[in-house]
Scaffold this active site. Structure first.
Site, PDB file in Angstrom:
ATOM      1  N   THR A  65      -0.400   1.100   6.968  1.00  0.00           N
ATOM      2  CA  THR A  65      -0.382   0.043   6.100  1.00  0.00           C
ATOM      3  C   THR A  65      -0.263  -1.240   6.837  1.00  0.00           C
ATOM      4  OG1 THR A  65       1.167  -1.110   4.389  1.00  0.00           O
ATOM      5  CG2 THR A  65       2.244   0.379   5.788  1.00  0.00           C
ATOM      6  N   THR A 122       0.818  -1.005  -0.172  1.00  0.00           N
ATOM      7  CA  THR A 122      -0.085   0.137   0.114  1.00  0.00           C
ATOM      8  C   THR A 122       0.765   1.202   0.140  1.00  0.00           C
ATOM      9  OG1 THR A 122      -1.739  -1.147   1.215  1.00  0.00           O
ATOM     10  CG2 THR A 122      -1.503   1.035   1.501  1.00  0.00           C
TER      11      THR A 122
HETATM   12  N1  ASP Z   1      -3.820  -2.002   4.596  1.00  0.00           N
HETATM   13  C1  ASP Z   1      -4.291  -2.511   3.423  1.00  0.00           C
HETATM   14  C2  ASP Z   1      -5.257  -3.377   3.569  1.00  0.00           C
HETATM   15  O1  ASP Z   1      -5.686  -4.087   4.481  1.00  0.00           O
HETATM   16  C3  ASP Z   1      -3.128  -3.457   2.737  1.00  0.00           C
HETATM   17  C4  ASP Z   1      -1.859  -3.077   3.004  1.00  0.00           C
HETATM   18  O2  ASP Z   1      -1.423  -2.244   3.760  1.00  0.00           O
HETATM   19  O3  ASP Z   1      -0.963  -3.466   2.110  1.00  0.00           O
HETATM   20  O4  ASP Z   1      -6.231  -3.413   2.666  1.00  0.00           O
END
Ligand code: ASP
Length: 334
Positions: free
Chosen positions: A251, A200
């Site tokens: 993230t 992300t």
């Molecule tokens: N937080 C994001 C989600 O759960 C994933 C990520 O941070 O890569 O969609």
């Protein structure tokens, strides 16, 4: 700190210059700060080639430079966020825009949010397909709709009405993300097993007018289905900004970040308990960890402090300030 219109700040700066106010005072007024991330996860040196390591650092530095240029030129925190995030959305190494993970059905459903610390205006989109820059669409929701969050086909219809750029499905595809989905299906793995890193992207900034902003953009988790939405577009979970407390972009394992209300809780601890950004972030990430979740955050405080906190072995990240700090990093121990 609230609502300092840029025009007023510019007039104050001009008057100060005419009146010959010492350079030091003007420099203080001109303070800016930015932190960015490209996802947290299991990032071990042993798994990284020198070429990949260098390529990630170059992408992070280029994105950080784009944000720095906006802020150093007196631009707004929101514009700096957009400059950073649109760049990372186009970069296929990251799980946002081009290079987003595949859903169970082989599509890319994109989530994003942006928030303006001046008045806590916010815009978010969830489960959107085909939009090149989800962060720009989130900003349109904030500025051109009476709503905070739009999802799915409705959000796409709004995007068409707003003239937002769309790309064909294959533009978002990458071999690495397809392999992750295939491996997940073949080995009956969970999203966490295949997402060695998450990817992300996000940015938080303080501009020279004293305003904070935050933005986050993601493809979510490999193999997601049933319209799953993570924390990134949830205001207060993955994204939050308030001039009176802080700006956060997160993230990690979204389900835990939503349950903890990570971004809002960090800001509240700073505001109500007087904790500094690092203390508040570490405490909330520890809470996520205690519940079984993992990930990280980037935080900028009204003071200009730019901090990271994570309980993973790494997070693609960078930060810069008008005071001369300028760095990118990957592993937890750097
Ligand atoms: N937080 C994001 C989600 O759960 C994933 C990520 O941070 O890569 O969609």
């Amino acid at each position: 700190m609230k609502r300092i219109p840029e025009s007023v700040a510019a007039i104050v700066a001009a008057c100060a210059a005419i009146a010959g106010v010492p350079a030091m005072a003007q420099e203080d007024e001109g303070r800016w700060s930015i932190a960015i991330h490209g996802g947290a996860g299991t990032l071990d040196r042993a798994d990284m080639t020198p070429e990949r390591d260098a390529a990630y650092r170059a992408s992070l530095q280029a994105a950080l430079d784009a944000g720095k240029a906006v802020l150093a030129g007196g631009g707004s925190a929101l514009d700096a966020i957009e400059a950073v995030v649109t760049r990372l959305e186009d970069d296929e190494k990251f799980n946002a825009g081009r290079g987003a993970v595949f859903t169970w059905d082989g599509t890319h459903e994109l989530d994003a949010a942006i928030m303006d610390g001046r008045d806590r205006a916010a815009g978010a989109i969830a489960g959107v397909i085909g939009v090149r820059h989800p962060i720009m669409l989130a900003r349109k929701v904030m500025t051109d709709s009476p709503h905070v969050m739009l999802a799915g086909e409705g959000a796409e219809e709004f995007a068409h009405e707003q003239g937002v750029e769309f790309m064909p499905p294959e533009w978002f595809d990458t071999d690495a993300r397809r392999e992750a989905l295939e491996r997940m299906k073949a080995e009956k793995l969970s999203a966490l097993d295949v997402d060695i890193k998450f990817g992300t992207v996000g940015a938080v900034a303080l501009d020279t007018h004293g305003n904070l902003a935050a933005g986050t953009s993601t493809g979510g988790m490999t193999g997601k289905r049933w319209g799953r939405i993570g924390d990134a577009p949830v205001i207060g979970a993955g994204t939050y900004a308030d001039n009176d407390s802080c700006a956060v972009s997160a993230t990690g394992w979204g389900e835990f970040f939503i349950r903890v209300g990570v971004a809002r809780t960090i800001c509240l601890r700073m505001q109500m308990r007087g904790e500094d950004a690092q203390t508040a972030s570490d405490a909330v990430i520890a809470e996520v960890g205690a519940m079984g979740g993992d990930g990280g955050v980037i935080v900028v405080a009204p003071s200009g402090d730019a901090v990271f906190s994570m309980n993973t072995t790494g997070m693609y990240r960078g930060r810069a300030t008008s005071e001369g700090l300028d760095e990118v990093a990957i592993y937890g121990d750097e």
